[in-house]
Motif scaffolding. Structure first.
Motif, mmCIF file in Angstrom:
data_model
loop_
_atom_site.group_PDB
_atom_site.id
_atom_site.type_symbol
_atom_site.label_atom_id
_atom_site.label_comp_id
_atom_site.label_asym_id
_atom_site.label_seq_id
_atom_site.Cartn_x
_atom_site.Cartn_y
_atom_site.Cartn_z
ATOM 1 N N LEU A 158 -9.888 6.328 -5.160
ATOM 2 C CA LEU A 158 -8.867 5.433 -4.636
ATOM 3 C C LEU A 158 -8.535 4.354 -5.662
ATOM 4 C CD1 LEU A 158 -7.090 4.098 -2.428
ATOM 5 C CD2 LEU A 158 -9.180 3.025 -1.539
ATOM 6 N N LYS A 159 -7.232 4.207 -5.958
ATOM 7 C CA LYS A 159 -6.760 3.134 -6.820
ATOM 8 C C LYS A 159 -5.849 2.214 -6.004
ATOM 9 C CE LYS A 159 -6.980 5.623 -11.202
ATOM 10 N NZ LYS A 159 -6.260 5.915 -12.480
ATOM 11 N N ILE A 160 -6.023 0.900 -6.188
ATOM 12 C CA ILE A 160 -5.193 -0.058 -5.457
ATOM 13 C C ILE A 160 -4.615 -1.089 -6.417
ATOM 14 C CG2 ILE A 160 -6.525 0.233 -3.330
ATOM 15 C CD1 ILE A 160 -7.758 -2.547 -3.881
ATOM 16 N N ASN A 161 -3.523 -1.726 -5.982
ATOM 17 C CA ASN A 161 -2.908 -2.793 -6.759
ATOM 18 C C ASN A 161 -2.114 -3.678 -5.801
ATOM 19 O OD1 ASN A 161 -2.228 -4.281 -9.035
ATOM 20 N ND2 ASN A 161 -0.479 -2.986 -9.580
ATOM 21 N N SER A 162 -1.737 -4.851 -6.276
ATOM 22 C CA SER A 162 -0.798 -5.699 -5.550
ATOM 23 C C SER A 162 0.451 -5.863 -6.400
ATOM 24 C CB SER A 162 -1.396 -7.079 -5.255
ATOM 25 O OG SER A 162 -0.404 -7.916 -4.665
ATOM 26 N N LEU A 163 1.611 -5.694 -5.769
ATOM 27 C CA LEU A 163 2.891 -5.834 -6.473
ATOM 28 C C LEU A 163 3.509 -7.211 -6.272
ATOM 29 C CD1 LEU A 163 4.418 -2.350 -5.564
ATOM 30 C CD2 LEU A 163 3.109 -2.990 -7.593
ATOM 31 N N GLY A 164 2.754 -8.110 -5.646
ATOM 32 C CA GLY A 164 3.281 -9.445 -5.425
ATOM 33 C C GLY A 164 4.388 -9.480 -4.390
ATOM 34 N N ASP A 165 5.119 -10.577 -4.336
ATOM 35 C CA ASP A 165 6.218 -10.709 -3.370
ATOM 36 C C ASP A 165 7.473 -11.212 -4.075
ATOM 37 O OD1 ASP A 165 5.780 -13.392 -3.836
ATOM 38 O OD2 ASP A 165 4.891 -13.807 -1.881
#
Length: 409
Positions: A158-165
């Motif tokens: 599993l790979k995760i990230n945040s793309l911000g807002d």
């Protein structure tokens, strides 16, 4: 002979496997409160132009697009989310408020080069949740994906990230574009994306580009306080639920309506590493397609890719089931009556053709059966059946009245 079109494949011998995967997905999603939705396979082309994006390869190169007899610009759906969002808005659920959760499965169409695990008509299972802003729902969507893959025995990372807002992403994009414009040697696709879709450059599969991007600014270092807090919370929830993951700051979704959580489950069981399930949060998509601002999060998985992995493993599995046959046609009625009795407790494949023992054994072996049962002249006279365990090679004659006991051992 008329054959199927290139890149379009019959599901004929693997029908049970297809159903098994879909039923597993449905079972897990239902436990989380998701309900089935069916949307048309044919939609207005503009739906995908707006949702998938004019600059994407899907819209630019891969859509099955045409004018129908009424002159309408239509296309076969290349993905499932846009149709579900369109249905959600059309039913005025964006105005009704509350939280709605849906799952879907079916055909998608993309005109691309057919290859292993990738077809022009392919099938996806997906889930979409509308109206829930909590990061706990992001975690639940990821946990649903993890549970489905676990039940199917698919090994993934599993790979995760945040793309911000909408506050931190524009600032990050400006930094990234500045970096890219001063970087020489990028491939033609990357150069084009600098002006159309810059964060997709991070996703380039060109090894030389990846080397050049080694020192590129990362979104994870440019999150505002709210996005940073949500991303930390997400990681904590996943850890508490025993889910291992890797933060991949170059995991992106290239469209403006995606925000915060992005994730992929990667498998190397069908060659090079590739995503078998991916998703994220898209809080601006409903508004982008003409609805009222509505939170959204979901994922999609490729059914053919899972079928490929499971089929590959299936050939290595232990033998199973019973093969029942006769050496002479006159014993077929007795064998058929016997099959009806033992099928109450066992998987039984009966062969209606009378042929010699060697041919029957070869057929049973090709079907990966565990137990071989055969009635010949001597067995019929003595109320017996010839029994062979094709796994350990034990063989013997068994009285018919004792057969159930032997099979249950």
């Amino acid at each position: 002979m008329i054959t199927a079109l290139r890149g379009m494949k019959d599901i004929i011998d693997d029908g049970n496997l297809y159903k098994y995967i879909v039923q597993t997905c449905e079972s897990v999603a239902s436990n989380y409160g998701y309900k089935f939705i069916e949307t048309p396979k044919l939609e207005a082309t503009n739906l995908f132009r707006r949702s998938v994006g004019e600059s994407s390869d899907i819209v630019g190169k891969e859509m099955y697009q045409f004018s129908d007899k009424g002159g309408n610009d239509v296309c076969l759906r290349p993905e499932g989310t846009a149709g579900v969002v369109r249905a959600f808005i059309e039913a005025k659920f964006d105005r009704a408020g509350g939280v709605r959760r849906y799952f879907y499965h079916g055909s998608m169409f993309r005109y691309e080069r057919p290859q292993k695990g990738r077809l022009r008509e392919f099938h996806q299972f997906g889930i979409e949740c509308f109206g829930e802003k909590s990061v706990y729902e992001d975690a639940s969507v990821i946990l649903i994906g993890a549970e489905i893959l676990s039940r199917l025995g698919i090994k993934t990372k599993l790979k995760i990230n945040s793309l911000g807002d909408s506050e931190c992403m524009p600032k990050y994009k400006a930094k990234l574009v500045e970096f890219l414009q001063t970087t020489d040697g990028l491939c033609e696709d990357c150069k084009r994306r600098i002006s159309t879709n810059p964060i997709r450059v991070l996703d380039c599969k060109n090894e030389h580009c990846q080397l050049l991007l080694k020192n590129a600014p990362l979104i994870t270092n440019n999150l505002n306080e709210a996005c940073e807090r949500d991303f930390s919370t997400l990681q904590e929830i996943l850890k508490q639920n025993g889910l291992e993951f890797e933060v991949d700051a170059k995991l992106v979704r290239g469209l403006d309506y995606y925000s915060k959580t992005a994730f992929e489950f990667i498998s190397d069981e069908i060659g090079s590493q590739s995503a078998v399930l991916g998703g994220g949060r898209y809080d601006k998509l409903v508004e982008y397609l003409g609805g009222r601002p509505t939170f959204g999060v979901g994922f999609a998985l490729g059914i053919e890719r899972l079928m490929e992995i499971i089929s590959q493993r299936k050939s290595e599995e232990k033998r199973d089931g019973i093969y029942l046959c006769v050496l002479d046609e006159k014993y077929l009625d007795s064998a058929y009556l016997l099959s009806a009795k033992i099928r109450k407790n066992h998987l039984v494949e009966i062969n209606y053709e009378a042929k010699n023992l060697a041919k029957h054994l070869k057929t049973a072996d090709s079907q990966n059966r565990k137990i071989f049962l055969c009635i010949g002249e001597d067995e019929f006279k003595n109320g017996e059946i010839w029994y062979k365990n094709l796994e350990n090679k034990d063989e013997k004659k068994v009285k018919i009245e004792n057969l159930e006991g032997v099979l249950s051992e």
